[in-house]
Design an enzyme around this catalytic site. Structure first.
Site, PDB file in Angstrom:
ATOM      1  N   LEU A 470       0.823  -1.221   0.000  1.00  9.21           N
ATOM      2  CA  LEU A 470       0.000   0.000   0.000  1.00  9.21           C
ATOM      3  C   LEU A 470       0.851   1.264   0.000  1.00  9.21           C
ATOM      4  CD1 LEU A 470      -2.706  -1.227   2.545  1.00  9.21           C
ATOM      5  CD2 LEU A 470      -2.871  -1.193   0.049  1.00  9.21           C
ATOM      6  N   HIS A 471       1.836   1.288  -0.895  1.00 13.90           N
ATOM      7  CA  HIS A 471       2.713   2.448  -1.022  1.00 13.90           C
ATOM      8  C   HIS A 471       2.726   2.994  -2.447  1.00 13.90           C
ATOM      9  CE1 HIS A 471       5.095   0.409   2.471  1.00 13.90           C
ATOM     10  NE2 HIS A 471       3.976   0.966   2.895  1.00 13.90           N
ATOM     11  N   PRO A 472       1.567   3.226  -3.084  1.00 16.91           N
ATOM     12  CA  PRO A 472       1.585   3.749  -4.457  1.00 16.91           C
ATOM     13  C   PRO A 472       2.161   5.160  -4.490  1.00 16.91           C
ATOM     14  CG  PRO A 472      -0.639   3.846  -3.550  1.00 16.91           C
ATOM     15  CD  PRO A 472       0.199   3.084  -2.563  1.00 16.91           C
TER      16      PRO A 472
END
Length: 580
Positions: A470-472
């Site tokens: 969850l690090h876009p």
């Protein structure tokens, strides 16, 4: 709500919260925050109780629930991406792990043309300004910022076994992974204070919500930008999904994150003309980099069963939930007051890299992020994945509907280097988990299990089982090259006036660790650039840098296993059939 503001901030998430605080500190400056999600109510335990972190993901009240297009190198899987649908954005639903990244990340940023003032020395004072490190301020850490950070105790028997095992495996301890030396293992800083989540909204918005020059509107979805030539003069938005409104702005600042900021730019005619025309949008500003260069961290869980009843698994029993909730609510302590990602570390998996390319999160339970557990009562796991993948993806609108989700593709596992690092990652993690310190607890590997051993079996398992961390980021990068979107000296969108972007999308490359802290640093620095304040002076404390050519593993260590280029994964065409 007024008819016109000096600044309209689109998105009340991490960056938007920080900008709203800093820009509205000037009483003569009017600021409006438009957040498409709802308020982060104080009485909502699913936001504020750290241990409840698994519940908002996938819940439409908290999560926009994005997913990728079919990933061609992962068997056509669509990978879910949780994004916060609430004030504070993803900082209101994330895992609360606070990692700045490595000093080398920012020095790498500074090697790009126009990015000279984004090196570690120039970023460090903004990291320090934003935080109060409860463990203590020093040359690397701040002591008076709005974001209060507790350090995990990491004192349970499983955490102690983990730290001992890392040293038996030949890796160092470090005092602070956010300080002098990132490389090594230590208790982690967390966005937790006095037993509650310290989201960006709680840290930056809640203390100043009564400022007369600040308005915050929730359930307000921006549907388009207003233009006069190449100048943005305001925004159109829908309130509650029904009522249409417009507001004028001296400047509009997009803080929607790596998906929404490029989406709104493209909907407004800013982007690659071919992409825009295909979606039915008339091009206005030719910026081919909008939506490109998308990056992320992919991760897997290596899970073991425990021979001793020392994990936190019993607390997952439903009948214990009332006790956990009451202890947290009335005493601010107990199982509910921790995110349980209390420690981990960073290592280098090969001699090619100059600073860590692998991050470990250790968890004293075997459980999926959605709360589902494997068979058995007690267990433990590490979350691992490459930090500096050379994989690149994109965000592209499919049509001109502002309420439709864009097409998102990361191209996970699409490069040989990425696949090679994954093999190194899994072997390094297994090496640690097999050390003598775990002998009293090790009941065997649950996932992936003994059937996954060869390079190809590892890649196949990752393709089947990996999840996004969850690090876009990086989809509207800063710079001055042909694919750059944002001017690094002003945060203005190239070719426009009155329009800026401040969020994870402006990273030129992803940082080494969780991205919440870097996003907040970018917002702090951007606030000075936007307001015209004198930038904070660079600071030059020493930081640990591994010597070039330094041996990583002792002779005979199984992590010296060499990647065989012949053991390749299928191409996209082979995996999914011919792609038109």
């Amino acid at each position: 709500m007024k008819k016109k503001y000096d600044y309209v901030i689109v998105g009340g998430g991490s960056a938007g919260s920080a900008l709203a605080n800093r820009l509205s500190s000037d009483k003569n400056t009017s600021v409006l925050v438009l957040e498409a999600g709802r308020a982060d109510f104080l009485f909502d335990p699913l936001i504020h109780m750290p241990a409840a972190l698994m519940f908002p993901s996938g819940n439409p009240l908290y999560d926009w629930a994005y997913e990728t297009e079919p990933e061609p190198h992962m068997g056509g899987r669509r990978v879910p991406h949780a994004r916060g649908k609430v004030l504070g954005g993803s900082s209101s639903i994330n895992g609360m792990i606070f990692q700045r990244g490595n000093a080398g990340d920012y020095d790498k940023w500074a090697t790009f043309e126009g990015m000279e003032h984004w090196d570690y020395a120039h970023c460090l004072p903004y990291f320090k300004r934003m935080e109060t490190c409860i463990a203590g301020a020093d040359d690397w850490r701040g002591g008076s910022g709005p974001l209060k950070l507790e350090r995990g105790p990491a004192s349970s028997p499983l955490f102690q076994a983990f730290f001992e095992a890392t040293q038996q495996a030949g890796y160092p301890r470090t005092d602070d992974v956010n300080g002098y030396r990132q490389e090594g293992f230590a208790p982690f800083d967390r966005n937790v204070f006095k037993g509650s989540r310290m989201s960006a909204s709680r840290a930056y918005l809640r203390p100043i919500r009564n400022r007369k020059n600040l308005d915050i509107a929730t359930l307000a979805t921006v549907t388009g930008l207003q233009w006069s030539g190449n100048r943005v003069t305001g925004v159109d938005f829908a309130r509650g999904g029904k009522f249409k409104h417009s507001v004028e702005a001296g400047e509009v600042i997009l803080c929607g994150g790596a998906f929404n900021s490029p989406q709104l730019l493209q909907l407004s005619g800013v982007g690659n003309p071919e992409t825009l025309r295909a979606a039915g949008v008339t091009p206005r500003i030719d910026l081919p980099g909008v939506g490109e260069n998308l990056q992320d961290h992919l991760e897997v869980y290596l899970q073991h069963s425990s021979l001793q009843p020392v994990s936190i698994a019993p607390w997952l029993k439903k009948w214990k939930a009332p006790y956990i909730g009451a202890e947290w609510l009335f005493l601010n302590r107990g199982v509910g007051a921790s995110n349980h990602f209390e420690g981990g570390g960073f290592i280098r998996t090969n001699e090619e890299v100059t600073y860590p390319n692998l991050m470990f999160h250790f968890l004293p339970i075997a459980v999926r992020y959605d709360g589902t557990a494997p068979e058995g009562t007690h267990g433990y796991q590490v979350h691992v994945g490459p930090m500096n993948s050379d994989v690149r993806g994109h965000v592209r609108i499919k049509n001109d509907d502002p309420l439709a989700k864009p097409g998102i593709l990361f191209n996970y596992l699409s490069t040989e280097n990425d696949r090679r690092e994954w093999v190194e990652v899994i072997r390094a993690a297994r090496h640690i988990l097999k050390q003598p310190a775990f002998a009293p607890f090790n009941g065997g590997e649950i996932s992936p299990g003994p059937s996954v051993e060869t390079d190809q079996e590892i890649i196949d398992w990752v393709a089947k089982d990996a999840e996004t961390a969850l690090h876009p980021s990086c989809s509207a990068k800063m710079g001055v090259d042909d694919m750059a979107v944002v001017d690094p000296s002003s945060m203005k969108v190239h070719g426009t006036e009155g329009l800026r972007v401040v969020d994870a999308s402006v990273f030129p490359t992803i940082t080494n660790g969780n991205i919440y802290a870097p996003v907040m640093m970018v917002a702090e620095k951007a606030a000075d650039l936007i307001a015209g304040n004198a930038p904070l002076a660079p600071e030059h404390p020493p930081v640990y840098r591994a010597k070039s050519g330094m041996p990583i593993f002792p002779e005979g260590d199984p992590r010296n296993h060499s990647w065989n280029a012949a053991d390749k994964v299928p191409s996209a065409a082979e995996a999914m059939g011919e792609i038109q």
